[in-house]
Design an enzyme around this catalytic site. Sequence first.
Site, short mmCIF file in Angstrom:
data_model
loop_
_atom_site.label_atom_id
_atom_site.label_comp_id
_atom_site.label_asym_id
_atom_site.label_seq_id
_atom_site.Cartn_x
_atom_site.Cartn_y
_atom_site.Cartn_z
N GLU A 32 0.96 -1.30 0.06
CA GLU A 32 0.05 -0.06 -0.04
C GLU A 32 0.89 1.32 0.11
O GLU A 32 1.69 1.31 0.69
CB GLU A 32 -0.99 -0.14 1.29
N ARG A 106 -16.91 3.18 5.81
CA ARG A 106 -15.78 2.82 5.23
C ARG A 106 -14.67 2.09 5.92
O ARG A 106 -14.22 1.00 5.92
CB ARG A 106 -15.40 3.40 3.91
N TYR A 219 -28.44 7.26 4.92
CA TYR A 219 -28.52 5.95 5.63
C TYR A 219 -27.76 6.03 6.95
O TYR A 219 -26.82 6.61 6.97
CB TYR A 219 -28.31 4.79 4.65
N ASP A 305 -12.14 -1.54 -8.35
CA ASP A 305 -12.42 -0.25 -8.99
C ASP A 305 -11.10 -0.25 -10.01
O ASP A 305 -11.12 0.48 -11.20
CB ASP A 305 -11.86 0.93 -8.06
P1 FAD Z 1 -9.79 1.80 -3.56
O1 FAD Z 1 -10.51 2.25 -2.28
O2 FAD Z 1 -9.39 3.12 -4.48
O3 FAD Z 1 -8.24 1.43 -2.99
C1 FAD Z 1 -7.07 1.70 -3.65
C2 FAD Z 1 -5.68 1.60 -2.93
O4 FAD Z 1 -4.57 1.30 -3.60
C3 FAD Z 1 -5.65 2.72 -1.87
O5 FAD Z 1 -5.39 2.48 -0.75
C4 FAD Z 1 -4.53 3.44 -3.02
O6 FAD Z 1 -3.75 4.24 -1.74
C5 FAD Z 1 -3.73 2.44 -3.24
N1 FAD Z 1 -2.55 2.45 -4.33
C6 FAD Z 1 -3.18 2.99 -5.59
N2 FAD Z 1 -2.09 3.04 -6.31
C7 FAD Z 1 -1.04 2.32 -5.75
C8 FAD Z 1 0.29 1.95 -6.00
N3 FAD Z 1 0.90 2.32 -7.12
N4 FAD Z 1 0.95 0.95 -5.04
C9 FAD Z 1 0.71 0.52 -3.87
N5 FAD Z 1 -0.67 1.30 -3.74
C10 FAD Z 1 -1.61 1.80 -4.45
N6 FAD Z 1 -19.65 1.04 -3.17
C11 FAD Z 1 -20.34 -0.03 -2.61
O7 FAD Z 1 -20.26 -1.15 -2.40
N7 FAD Z 1 -21.54 0.62 -1.93
C12 FAD Z 1 -21.88 2.02 -1.82
O8 FAD Z 1 -22.86 2.19 -1.27
C13 FAD Z 1 -20.85 2.69 -2.49
N8 FAD Z 1 -21.12 4.12 -2.53
C14 FAD Z 1 -20.33 5.15 -3.08
C15 FAD Z 1 -20.52 6.70 -3.11
C16 FAD Z 1 -19.69 7.35 -3.94
C17 FAD Z 1 -20.04 8.73 -3.77
C18 FAD Z 1 -18.42 6.75 -4.28
C19 FAD Z 1 -17.60 7.59 -5.15
C20 FAD Z 1 -18.39 5.22 -4.36
C21 FAD Z 1 -19.21 4.61 -3.60
N9 FAD Z 1 -18.87 3.10 -3.45
C22 FAD Z 1 -19.89 2.05 -3.09
C23 FAD Z 1 -17.79 2.56 -4.46
C24 FAD Z 1 -16.45 1.98 -3.41
O9 FAD Z 1 -16.25 3.18 -2.82
C25 FAD Z 1 -15.20 1.66 -4.45
O10 FAD Z 1 -15.87 0.84 -5.26
C26 FAD Z 1 -14.30 0.79 -3.49
O11 FAD Z 1 -14.19 1.49 -2.56
C27 FAD Z 1 -13.12 0.47 -4.53
O12 FAD Z 1 -12.22 -0.34 -3.64
P2 FAD Z 1 -10.63 -0.62 -4.06
O13 FAD Z 1 -10.07 -1.17 -3.02
O14 FAD Z 1 -10.93 -1.22 -5.43
O15 FAD Z 1 -10.03 0.71 -4.48
#
Ligand code: FAD
Length: 406
Positions: A32, A106, A219, A305
Site C-alpha cells: 500500500e 468505510r 442511511y 475499481d
Molecule cells: P480503492 O478504495 O481506491 O483502493 C485502492 C488502494 O490502492 C488505495 O489504498 C491506494 O492508496 C492504493 N494504491 C493506489 N496506487 C498504488 C500503488 N501504485 N502502489 C500501492 N498502492 C496503491 N460501493 C459500495 O459497495 N456501496 C456503496 O454504497 C458505495 N457508495 C459509493 C458512493 C460514492 C459517492 C462513491 C464515489 C463510491 C461508492 N462506492 C460504493 C464505491 C466504492 O467506494 C469503491 O468501489 C471501492 O472503495 C473500491 O475499492 P478498491 O479497493 O478497489 O479501490
Amino acid sequence: MQKQVLIAGGGIGGLAAALGSARAGWEVRLFERASAFTEIGAGVQIGPNVVRRLQAWGLQGALQAVAAFPERLRVRSALTGAELAALPLGARAIERYGAAYATIHRADLHGLLLAAVRDLPGVHLNLGLSVQEHAQEGGAVTVRLAHVDGRLVEVEGDALIGADGLRSGTRARLLGEAPTRASGHLAYRAVVRQDQLPQALRSGDVTAWLGPRLHVVQYPLRRGELLNVVAIRHGRPPADLESWDHGANAADLEAALARTCAPLQDLIRAVPQAGGGWRLWPLLDRAPVAGPHEMARGLVALLGDAAHPMRPYLAQGAGMAIEDAAELQRALAMHDLEVPLRLTRYALNRWQRNARVQERSRRNGRIFHATGPVRWGRDLALRLLGERLLDVPWLYRGDGSSASLL
Ligand code: FAD
C-alpha cells in the site's frame, strides 16, 4: 512449495483479495503506497450478495458489531417530499436472500477486513511502498516498488493482483489504456452524529430522494449512531480539487438543491450545523468491462475499481470488489491448474457480472436524475409497481435470474 501473490493496493478490494488469497493457501505480500491504512469518512451500502461473502469468511460477528441494518429502503421525490415507493429490508432481506442488507462506515468495513487478515500466517502487509512497474517473465512476476524515502526495491511472486483503485497503474501497464474520465457528476459526502441532528431528521432507513439532475441518499452507520448523507448533482469539478474549500462551498450544494422540498433542504442545512463537513468527489467513469482479457492477462489480474470503476447508483463498487476477492479465492485454490489458467478462470467468472453492474449503475443514474416526461413516467411506475421495481434479485442472489428497474 507455497505460491506467493503480490497485491498492489490496500483498500477494501486489496484487503479482501489478501484474505481470499490467504484462505486459498497462498502466501500474500500486499503493498500500500500510503504510510498508514486509512479510509475516507463516508459510508457504503452492502447488499445481501456482499454480506453473504463476509459471512463465508467468518465475519458475521464483526459486521454485526459495527454495521447498521436498515429496515426499509424508501424512495421519495426530492421536489415534493412524497414517498414514491418502499422496499422492506431487515428480516425480509434475510428471508429472501439468506443474508442481511447492511450499511457500514468505510473505515469499519476496511477495519474488519484488516483485523481478519493482518495476523494470518504467511500474510505480509507493507505500508509506504508504491508499486511502480511490473514485468512477467519465465513463470514469475516482478514488481518494482518505491519506498516513501525514495528507495527502490524489487520483489518477485507467482501472481500480481492490481487492486490499486480507479487510477490503477497496474491496469495502465497491463491494458495500455487511457485514464478514467470525469462523468460530469459531483458527489458531496458527509457523515454526522444522529444525536447532533434535530429529532425529525434522524433516521434508520435508507432514503433516496430523486430530483431533476440530482439525487440524495441517506442511511445510518455504526449501529445507527451516525447518518451518512451523499448528494449527487450534475456539474463540473473545480480545476484544482486539492485547494478547493470543501467547507465554504457547501453553499454550491444548497444552491443546487434550492428547488427541492423543505424536509430535504432541512437535512442538507443541518449537516454542517451538526458538525458534519461536506467533501466533494468528482465521479470518474470508464466503459464497462468488455471481456475477460480486461481482467486478467498471464500472471496479472485486476480487482475492484482497478478493473471496473462504476458510478455509485447501484451502491455496489466495494461489493463487487469483495465478490471479486471471493472468486479469486476459488480460482487460486485450484492447485492442479497453472497460475495463468487460474487467473483466466477468475476473469471468466467475474467480467460479465461486473459489466452488468456497471451498465445498470449508469442506467440508474439516468433514471434517478430524469427530467420532464421521463421523470413523470418514472414516478408513476414507482407508485404503481413499488417494491417490484426496487428489488434487485439478480444482483442480491447473484444468479442473474431476473431484471429490475433499480
Ligand atoms: P480503492 O478504495 O481506491 O483502493 C485502492 C488502494 O490502492 C488505495 O489504498 C491506494 O492508496 C492504493 N494504491 C493506489 N496506487 C498504488 C500503488 N501504485 N502502489 C500501492 N498502492 C496503491 N460501493 C459500495 O459497495 N456501496 C456503496 O454504497 C458505495 N457508495 C459509493 C458512493 C460514492 C459517492 C462513491 C464515489 C463510491 C461508492 N462506492 C460504493 C464505491 C466504492 O467506494 C469503491 O468501489 C471501492 O472503495 C473500491 O475499492 P478498491 O479497493 O478497489 O479501490
